[in-house]
Design an enzyme around this catalytic site. Structure first.
Site, PDB file in Angstrom:
ATOM      1  N   LYS A  67       0.817  -1.139  -0.036  1.00 54.20           N
ATOM      2  CA  LYS A  67       0.008   0.191   0.187  1.00 54.20           C
ATOM      3  C   LYS A  67       0.905   1.349  -0.065  1.00 54.20           C
ATOM      4  O   LYS A  67       0.404   2.399  -0.658  1.00 54.20           O
ATOM      5  CB  LYS A  67      -1.015   0.044   1.244  1.00 54.20           C
ATOM      6  N   ASP A 103      -9.657   2.540   2.404  1.00 53.18           N
ATOM      7  CA  ASP A 103      -9.677   1.893   3.590  1.00 53.18           C
ATOM      8  C   ASP A 103     -10.543   2.664   4.729  1.00 53.18           C
ATOM      9  O   ASP A 103     -11.244   2.407   5.540  1.00 53.18           O
ATOM     10  CB  ASP A 103      -8.469   1.304   4.093  1.00 53.18           C
TER      11      ASP A 103
END
Ligand code: ATR
Length: 285
Positions: A67, A103
């Site tokens: 990420k 997220d």
């Protein structure tokens, strides 16, 4: 055929292909779009991503451990991805790689309450914690951070607090030291929301041993979210639910982040129920 994928290492366990392919099929796009899982090692990640637009990919999800690298290689990024310093969603358009972080929004969408004005405790200081802290703070919560390794909690505080608004800064619980003042006791009852982002519980650890939480410290009026998910509700969530607290399973947060990514790529309203059913149908749920 526009292609989509999740890139991870390992990625075999990912529920995202089932979830997104079910959503595409439900919207009649099953013959047009396809979502696959791609295993890629860290050293190959950047080259793999750069090749994707030429292979017909419209976008990708990015999971552990990529990420931060995904954010770093993007040409442009959303404000959230920029502040969090990590991206879980990439878009390939106009010759550019765009980075987003769903997220953060996924956590907010999964909560049964608005975080505005509430006092929240985030446990952990990895990438998931950064997304949670940024999201909750952006939605108006006062956020305390606890982490086993104090220095990492401090780092999040330094990076995500707003120097222009010192009175609105993120507060830190540093194992007894609270913004310079000593707290007698870690007061779990103070929190309207507790978010676990640590891996505790995933491999049988006792959350009430490893985390600064008391079994009796929950109750109606507390929301407890576990960003990590396994084959069933975690011990933390089971204990919290038994006291009357509202609980948010990590799998619901996964579904919500997936829905936001789906919307970014397709511009369509994601079929939430279909995505949820597909995610829960795997791995014993
Ligand atoms: P992610 O990016 O997925 O959040 P990470 O960067 O590996 O993952 O962070 C994992 C988090 O779980 C960290 O906050 C870690 O604490 P440390 O910073 O002290 O390592 C936390 N964690 C993992 N195992 C733990 C345990 N047994 N007790 C307490 N915290 C733990």
């Amino acid at each position: 055929m526009p292609r989509l994928a999740v890139l991870g290492h390992p990625v075999g366990h990912s529920r995202s292909p089932a979830m997104h392919n079910a959503a595409l099929a439900a919207l009649g796009l099953g013959a047009e779009w396809r979502y696959e899982a791609i295993e890629v090692a860290p050293e190959d990640f950047a080259a793999r991503v750069r090749a994707m637009p030429g292979e017909g990919f419209a976008g990708a999800n990015v999971t552990v451990p990529h990420k931060t690298a995904a954010f770093a290689l993007a040409d442009v990024s959303s404000e959230g991805a920029g502040r969090i310093g990590a991206a879980n969603t990439l878009v390939f358009a106009d010759g550019q790689i765009q980075a987003h972080n769903t997220d953060a929004g996924g956590l907010i969408d999964a909560l049964p309450i608005s975080p505005s004005g509430i006092r929240a405790l985030v446990l952990g200081a990895g990438g998931a914690a950064r997304a949670a802290v940024w999201a909750l703070r952006t939605e108006g919560a006062v956020v305390d951070i606890w982490n086993r390794t104090e220095a990492r909690a401090l780092q999040i505080h330094l990076e995500l607090s707003d120097p222009a608004q010192p009175e609105d800064s993120i507060q830190i619980e540093l194992q007894g030291e609270f913004r310079g003042a000593v707290v007698e006791q870690f007061d779990q009852d103070e929190y309207g929301l507790i978010v676990n982002t640590t891996a505790v519980g995933l491999h049988g650890e006792d959350p009430f041993e490893e985390l600064p939480l008391r079994r009796a410290g929950f109750g109606p009026g507390t929301v407890v979210a576990d960003m990590v998910y396994g084959e069933g509700p975690s011990t933390l969530l089971q204990v919290a639910a038994a006291t009357g607290a509202e609980v948010v399973d990590g799998l619901e947060i996964l579904v919500r982040q997936g829905a936001l990514s789906f919307q970014i790529w397709t511009g369509l309203e994601p079929p939430l129920d279909v995505m949820r059913a597909a995610a829960y149908s795997l791995g014993g749920r």
